[in-house]
Design a protein around this motif. Structure first.
Motif, PDB file in Angstrom:
ATOM      1  N   THR A  78       0.827  -1.205   0.000  1.00 37.52           N
ATOM      2  CA  THR A  78       0.000   0.000   0.000  1.00 37.52           C
ATOM      3  C   THR A  78       0.863   1.257   0.000  1.00 37.52           C
ATOM      4  O   THR A  78       0.569   2.236  -0.701  1.00 37.52           O
ATOM      5  CB  THR A  78      -0.921  -0.003   1.241  1.00 37.52           C
ATOM      6  N   ARG A  82       0.968   4.270  -2.898  1.00 39.78           N
ATOM      7  CA  ARG A  82       0.547   5.632  -2.571  1.00 39.78           C
ATOM      8  C   ARG A  82       1.695   6.627  -2.523  1.00 39.78           C
ATOM      9  O   ARG A  82       1.484   7.813  -2.767  1.00 39.78           O
ATOM     10  CB  ARG A  82      -0.181   5.621  -1.222  1.00 39.78           C
ATOM     11  N   SER A  83       2.914   6.158  -2.212  1.00 39.34           N
ATOM     12  CA  SER A  83       4.039   7.085  -2.067  1.00 39.34           C
ATOM     13  C   SER A  83       5.090   6.951  -3.144  1.00 39.34           C
ATOM     14  O   SER A  83       5.898   7.859  -3.335  1.00 39.34           O
ATOM     15  CB  SER A  83       4.708   6.882  -0.694  1.00 39.34           C
ATOM     16  N   ARG A 210      -1.515   5.332  -6.912  1.00 42.10           N
ATOM     17  CA  ARG A 210      -2.973   5.242  -6.835  1.00 42.10           C
ATOM     18  C   ARG A 210      -3.538   6.652  -6.696  1.00 42.10           C
ATOM     19  O   ARG A 210      -3.079   7.430  -5.872  1.00 42.10           O
ATOM     20  CB  ARG A 210      -3.386   4.383  -5.628  1.00 42.10           C
ATOM     21  N   THR A 212      -5.703   9.846  -5.692  1.00 40.69           N
ATOM     22  CA  THR A 212      -6.227  10.220  -4.376  1.00 40.69           C
ATOM     23  C   THR A 212      -7.377  11.213  -4.518  1.00 40.69           C
ATOM     24  O   THR A 212      -7.473  11.941  -5.500  1.00 40.69           O
ATOM     25  CB  THR A 212      -5.126  10.870  -3.527  1.00 40.69           C
ATOM     26  N   ALA A 218      -6.061   8.172  -0.032  1.00 44.52           N
ATOM     27  CA  ALA A 218      -6.153   7.415  -1.277  1.00 44.52           C
ATOM     28  C   ALA A 218      -7.240   6.363  -1.155  1.00 44.52           C
ATOM     29  O   ALA A 218      -7.351   5.668  -0.170  1.00 44.52           O
ATOM     30  CB  ALA A 218      -4.814   6.745  -1.576  1.00 44.52           C
TER      31      ALA A 218
END
Length: 426
Positions: A78, A82-83, A210, A212, A218
């Protein structure tokens, strides 16, 4: 608003095609982290055995090394989604470098005894967890590049596997040799490699993020999305199941080898490290053959041949009469396992949707690595005289599961061709 993993698109600059040399931006960072990974994986059990002299504690340390690795995968995937892979790899490698350096200093200052044992056990657990963050990040980078090579994904994945196996060739032998003079040198080398890996991570290509919500977290992600995506990919799900069973045998051999080599065959820790280096050399040859074979035979045939060879080698390994025979059978198994890995990584890089790659990759690797702590616990609970029986039983289970897996995949359209078309992402 929610975003389906199959429809989500990369966000911002992470949608751009990576620029620059694959060698400089992908292969060199991967090589450095892979070498640190191999030393952390293969040399830590040797360190525990050299420090404690206990077969049971070696098995327990192997389990403690892998339990945190398994536990962090959902969060690591995850976080990568996201990062981005670069920042995750940088932070994980930097933390590993600092902790290993601190552990090396502690072992110099502590007297032999409980404190030293607790230190090496804790070091095995923490480095195992941090190593998996950087591994997930590097896998995401490799998959991103593979998807942008116009049908040549298996060639990129073969190069990456070759890098991993070269690191496996060098890492265990280097760790075993350094341990001959005590743990300090090995831990210092691992710390330096980790610092270098952190620096190189910052130049890797961006990975898809992903999307957001504005001002919110997100959407999607996490283990639930990983399960949803994996359930929609039956060929990948079946292959992961078969390879998870095969990994129980691999994990058992990794955890038991220091004990077998030193107690049964009367060899040194350097001989245990050399064994895995020889196995890695055999795997490099096998990966090169698979890279050429995929163009002619396709994924299923290469996978079926590799599964047959791996099963035969494991069924014979418990009866190896000498160190030389044991090395030959382990090398044959590792070579066949390399072929299975090429098949899995090629399929995985092509069928998993880009924006859900980190979470789904985390789940597949979690399933593949669950056998590792199980193997460590089995070793810790099995008296040395019964170790051959345990290895033989696991080899039989592996052979049966791989047979069923590839019979079920025989007519699967995803494995009947060399590569999977980019538009078939379900």
């Amino acid at each position: 608003m929610t975003v389906s993993p199959s429809k989500a698109q990369p966000a911002g600059r992470h949608a751009a095609v990576p620029v620059g040399s694959l060698f400089r931006r992908v292969y060199v960072p991967r090589a450095c982290d892979a070498l640190a990974y191999s030393m952390a994986t293969y040399a830590m059990p040797l360190l525990v055995l050299a420090t404690t002299g206990s077969a049971s504690l070696t098995g327990l340390a192997f389990a403690l090394e892998w339990i945190p690795r398994v536990a962090v995968f959902g969060f690591a995937g995850t976080l990568v989604d996201r990062s981005g892979a670069a920042i995750v790899c940088f932070l994980a490698s930097l933390a590993r470098a600092l902790l290993v350096a601190g552990g090396g200093v502690a072992l110099v200052l502590l007297p032999p005894g409980t404190g030293e044992t607790v230190t090496v056990m804790a070091l095995a657990a923490v480095t195992g967890a941090l190593t998996q963050f950087s591994f997930i990040a590097n896998e995401a980078v490799g998959a991103t590049v593979s998807r942008r090579t116009d049908g040549q994904a298996h060639k990129v994945q073969s190069v990456l596997i070759g890098i991993d196996q070269t690191a496996t060739l060098v890492g265990p032998a280097l760790g075993g040799v350094l341990l001959l003079n005590g743990p300090t040198g090995m831990l210092a080398c691992l710390s330096v490699l980790s610092f270098l890996s952190a620096a190189l991570a910052l130049q890797t290509p961006p990975t898809p993020l992903r999307a957001t919500r504005h001002g919110g977290p997100a959407p999607g992600g996490g283990p639930r999305e990983g399960w949803k995506t994996l359930r929609s990919l039956p060929s990948l799900r079946r292959l992961v199941t078969g390879l998870a069973c095969s990994n129980l045998m691999l994990a058992l051999l990794q955890s038991a080898t220091p004990i077998l080599v030193e107690d049964r065959f009367g060899r040194s820790p350097a001989a245990a490290g050399a064994l895995w280096s020889i196995a890695a050399a055999a795997t490099l040859v096998a990966v090169a053959c698979c890279r050429a074979g995929l163009d002619r035979l396709g994924l299923w045939r290469v996978g079926a041949i590799s599964a047959t060879v791996a099963s035969a080698a494991c069924l014979a390994v418990s009866q190896a009469p000498s160190y030389t025979g044991y090395v030959a059978l382990v090398a044959l198994f590792m070579a066949a396992d390399g072929g299975l890995t090429v098949v899995l990584r090629t399929l995985r890089s092509q069928v998993i949707p880009p924006a859900a790659f980190g979470t789904t990759l985390s789940l597949t690797i979690l399933l593949l690595l669950l056998p590792f702590p199980v193997a460590g616990l089995l070793l810790a609970l099995t008296p040395p005289p019964y170790l051959n029986g345990l290895i033989g039983a696991c080899a039989l289970v592996q052979a049966l599961i791989l047979l069923v897996t590839f019979l079920r995949l025989r007519n699967d359209p995803m494995l009947r061709t060399t590569t999977v078309p980019a538009h078939r992402k379900t």
